[in-house]
Write an enzyme that holds these catalytic residues in place. Structure first.
Site, PDB file in Angstrom:
ATOM      1  N   CYS A  37     -31.025  16.478 -62.615  1.00  0.00           N
ATOM      2  CA  CYS A  37     -30.222  15.305 -62.940  1.00  0.00           C
ATOM      3  C   CYS A  37     -31.240  13.847 -63.150  1.00  0.00           C
ATOM      4  O   CYS A  37     -31.054  13.400 -64.297  1.00  0.00           O
ATOM      5  CB  CYS A  37     -29.300  14.931 -61.844  1.00  0.00           C
ATOM      6  SG  CYS A  37     -28.117  16.342 -61.516  1.00  0.00           S
TER       7      CYS A  37
HETATM    8  N1  LIG Z   1     -27.582  20.488 -59.874  1.00  0.00           N
HETATM    9  C1  LIG Z   1     -27.124  19.374 -59.469  1.00  0.00           C
HETATM   10  O1  LIG Z   1     -27.540  18.815 -58.459  1.00  0.00           O
HETATM   11  C2  LIG Z   1     -25.855  18.659 -60.212  1.00  0.00           C
HETATM   12  C3  LIG Z   1     -25.117  17.494 -59.571  1.00  0.00           C
HETATM   13  C4  LIG Z   1     -24.507  16.908 -60.466  1.00  0.00           C
HETATM   14  C5  LIG Z   1     -24.015  17.324 -61.888  1.00  0.00           C
HETATM   15  N2  LIG Z   1     -25.077  18.271 -62.409  1.00  0.00           N
HETATM   16  C6  LIG Z   1     -24.678  19.003 -63.798  1.00  0.00           C
HETATM   17  O2  LIG Z   1     -23.730  19.847 -63.934  1.00  0.00           O
HETATM   18  C7  LIG Z   1     -24.392  20.840 -64.751  1.00  0.00           C
HETATM   19  C8  LIG Z   1     -24.754  22.128 -64.532  1.00  0.00           C
HETATM   20  O3  LIG Z   1     -25.881  22.148 -63.564  1.00  0.00           O
HETATM   21  P1  LIG Z   1     -26.312  23.125 -62.577  1.00  0.00           P
HETATM   22  O4  LIG Z   1     -27.563  22.476 -61.907  1.00  0.00           O
HETATM   23  O5  LIG Z   1     -25.055  23.762 -61.911  1.00  0.00           O
HETATM   24  O6  LIG Z   1     -26.901  24.212 -63.565  1.00  0.00           O
HETATM   25  P2  LIG Z   1     -27.487  25.607 -63.351  1.00  0.00           P
HETATM   26  O7  LIG Z   1     -28.414  25.828 -64.446  1.00  0.00           O
HETATM   27  O8  LIG Z   1     -27.431  25.782 -61.831  1.00  0.00           O
HETATM   28  O9  LIG Z   1     -26.236  26.429 -63.827  1.00  0.00           O
HETATM   29  C9  LIG Z   1     -25.591  26.451 -65.130  1.00  0.00           C
HETATM   30  C10 LIG Z   1     -25.217  27.758 -65.458  1.00  0.00           C
HETATM   31  O10 LIG Z   1     -24.580  27.892 -66.688  1.00  0.00           O
HETATM   32  C11 LIG Z   1     -24.748  29.258 -67.248  1.00  0.00           C
HETATM   33  N3  LIG Z   1     -24.646  29.052 -68.601  1.00  0.00           N
HETATM   34  C12 LIG Z   1     -25.358  28.468 -69.408  1.00  0.00           C
HETATM   35  N4  LIG Z   1     -24.792  28.502 -70.821  1.00  0.00           N
HETATM   36  C13 LIG Z   1     -23.498  29.251 -70.569  1.00  0.00           C
HETATM   37  C14 LIG Z   1     -22.544  29.540 -71.623  1.00  0.00           C
HETATM   38  N5  LIG Z   1     -22.672  29.132 -72.923  1.00  0.00           N
HETATM   39  N6  LIG Z   1     -21.562  30.287 -70.940  1.00  0.00           N
HETATM   40  C15 LIG Z   1     -21.472  30.610 -69.899  1.00  0.00           C
HETATM   41  N7  LIG Z   1     -22.404  30.222 -68.789  1.00  0.00           N
HETATM   42  C16 LIG Z   1     -23.669  29.568 -69.422  1.00  0.00           C
HETATM   43  C17 LIG Z   1     -26.093  29.476 -66.810  1.00  0.00           C
HETATM   44  O11 LIG Z   1     -26.473  30.997 -66.871  1.00  0.00           O
HETATM   45  C18 LIG Z   1     -26.187  28.966 -65.391  1.00  0.00           C
HETATM   46  O12 LIG Z   1     -25.797  30.091 -64.398  1.00  0.00           O
HETATM   47  C19 LIG Z   1     -25.356  19.898 -65.423  1.00  0.00           C
HETATM   48  O13 LIG Z   1     -24.766  19.249 -66.724  1.00  0.00           O
HETATM   49  C20 LIG Z   1     -26.043  19.067 -64.593  1.00  0.00           C
HETATM   50  O14 LIG Z   1     -26.350  17.798 -64.810  1.00  0.00           O
HETATM   51  C21 LIG Z   1     -25.866  19.140 -61.729  1.00  0.00           C
END
Ligand SMILES: NC(=O)c1ccc[n+]([C@@H]2O[C@H](COP(=O)([O-])OP(=O)(O)OC[C@H]3O[C@@H](n4cnc5c(N)ncnc54)[C@H](O)[C@@H]3O)[C@@H](O)[C@H]2O)c1
Length: 446
Positions: free
Chosen positions: A277
């Site tokens: 992030c």
């Molecule tokens: N990790 C954090 O602390 C956090 C906190 C707040 C917001 N976010 C936001 O949330 C979003 C996700 O982050 P995250 O950390 O969970 O990511 P992550 O990489 O842990 O998880 C994303 C998942 O999406 C899957 N994926 C990718 N493309 C796909 C598709 N087309 N169809 C289905 N699945 C698909 C991946 O295989 C993965 O399992 C981002 O925008 C991030 O900025 C993250």
């Protein structure tokens, strides 16, 4: 009151017999699956990664701070299905999107995942559904990118289906605030979308919802929160450099400053930004601002200061070895403690530890690491040369004959007293050794 085409969804929400699909089962999506399931809904977890689906089907957690027992219960409940089959999305009443929003190599928003997901949903979209984007992104994504893709098949947002944005504010590993204890900010493409999304989030979250004017406002809220962090972290990183030269301990300054009951909020210096992030999201706004010919100088400056921190840490370590051991980094044996981007998580994305390891090795140092949560380094496109390195067992780390320890992540389970006692020098970027009383002369804060 006239009947609305969304009354059936409203009623299903009231009865908790709606089906919720979560797309992207990572750090954000998996807690959301659990929260929706706990509220009583049927939940479909969709991800392209077959390994995650297999683990969920087997009732196993693949995220350290999500308990095995929670996933085992979920899998055995009869109300949860994990799948790579996109057709399942057509069965859902509500579709929540939690896919990655990284930067490209040119540091521009990489919208591949959001776009791909919108196209997938569009193939199965049916009247009466509510689609909510949760991924962090620039203002305008929901309206200008998602909506045209979803409407391409002829269904219209606001009258056939509903579209909203509600940013995920998850803080992985934070034991004080889990998903359902953080209020959800909600903005919709129209009032009906916003109101139904609020109804849904109110049903899964104890902290309630904050409705805002539209999706762009909700998108801007999330960016504002993360830019605030990035800028404030840069500020304390800069103060650290100044106070260091003056012989003043920044950590002591912050502890004292935070006793002011108003007008101050503590942020802490560190070896550089990490995670999915804070190092990334601010540049989503910078990129979008260019379209409006507005320069985001605060964001750029904060990025500059924070990006320079790993090099500062290496310089401090080199200088300390020079002064205390009359040796350079070349050939020195360094034990890095902590690879994860922050304490008590198993996430290495964008971790400054990767940059530090590369910088130290470029200078000829031989680097080992210990991190109980990162047994093996698995990198993506960046720092690919470090992929496959394994964490040194703690006893081997203490007896390894290293010239210095470099604390990069302040995991709580580490015995810092034993570390300081075992090694000739400990350079600490997180003040993790604050409670160590013996051998303080061997500790250098960097
Ligand atoms: N990790 C954090 O602390 C956090 C906190 C707040 C917001 N976010 C936001 O949330 C979003 C996700 O982050 P995250 O950390 O969970 O990511 P992550 O990489 O842990 O998880 C994303 C998942 O999406 C899957 N994926 C990718 N493309 C796909 C598709 N087309 N169809 C289905 N699945 C698909 C991946 O295989 C993965 O399992 C981002 O925008 C991030 O900025 C993250």
């Amino acid at each position: 009151m006239d009947a609305s085409p969304f009354d059936p969804l409203r009623e299903r929400l009231d009865r908790r017999d709606a089906a919720v699909a979560v797309i992207g089962l990572g750090y954000v999506g998996l807690p959301l699956v659990l929260a929706s399931h706990a509220a009583g809904y049927r939940v479909i977890g969709f991800d392209l990664d077959p390994e995650k689906i297999a683990r969920l089907e087997a009732g196993q957690s693949y995220i350290r701070h999500i308990a095995q027992s929670s996933i085992a219960e979920l899998a055995a409940s009869g109300r949860f299905r994990a799948t790579t089959d996109e057709a399942a999305l057509g069965e859902a009443d509500i579709v929540l999107i939690c896919v990655p929003t990284p930067l490209t190599v040119n540091r521009e928003p990489d919208m591949r995942y959001v776009e791909g997901t919108a196209e997938t949903i569009a193939r199965h979209l049916r009247p009466g559904q509510l689609v909510v984007l949760e991924s962090t992104t620039y203002p305008g994504t929901t309206d200008d990118l998602m909506k045209p893709i979803l409407e391409a098949g002829g269904l219209v947002s606001g009258s056939d289906f509903l579209l909203a944005f509600s940013p995920e504010r998850e803080d992985p590993g934070n034991i004080d605030y889990s998903t359902t204890q953080i209020p959800k900010v909600v903005g919709g493409d129209g009032d009906a979308a916003r109101d139904l999304a609020c109804l849904f989030y109110d049903s899964i979250s104890a902290a309630g919802t904050v409705a805002v004017t539209d999706a762009r406002t909700a998108e801007a809220v999330k960016l504002t929160e993360n830019i605030f962090r990035s800028v404030n972290i840069a500020l304390v990183n800069e103060l650290k450099l100044v106070y260091d030269k003056m012989g003043i301990d920044i950590w002591e300054v912050i502890e004292a400053a935070k006793t002011k009951p108003f007008g101050y909020m503590p942020f802490y210096p560190g070896p550089g930004l990490g995670g999915h992030c804070i190092p990334i999201d601010p540049f989503y706004l910078t990129w979008k601002a260019r379209e409006y010919e507005v320069a985001t100088r605060f964001i750029e400056l904060a990025g500059e200061i924070n990006t320079a921190m790993p090099a500062h840490v290496v310089a401090r370590l080199a200088e300390t070895l020079d002064r205390r051991q009359s040796r350079g980094l070349n050939g020195a044996r360094i034990l890095m403690v902590g690879m994860a981007y922050k304490k008590d998580v198993d996430d290495i994305r964008e971790s400054p530890a990767l940059k530090l390891m590369s910088l130290l090795e470029e200078r000829g140092a031989r680097v080992d690491y210990h991190d109980p949560y990162i047994p093996v380094i698995r990198t993506g496109r960046e720092h690919a040369e470090l992929s496959g390195r394994e964490s040194l067992a703690w006893d081997k780390a203490l007896a390894g004959g290293h010239d210095a320890a470099l604390i990069v992540t302040d995991h709580t389970g580490i015995d810092y007293g034993a570390l300081v006692a075992a090694l000739p020098l400990t350079v600490d970027t997180r003040n993790a050794t604050r409670s160590v009383t013996r051998g303080r002369e061997k500790i250098v804060l960097a």
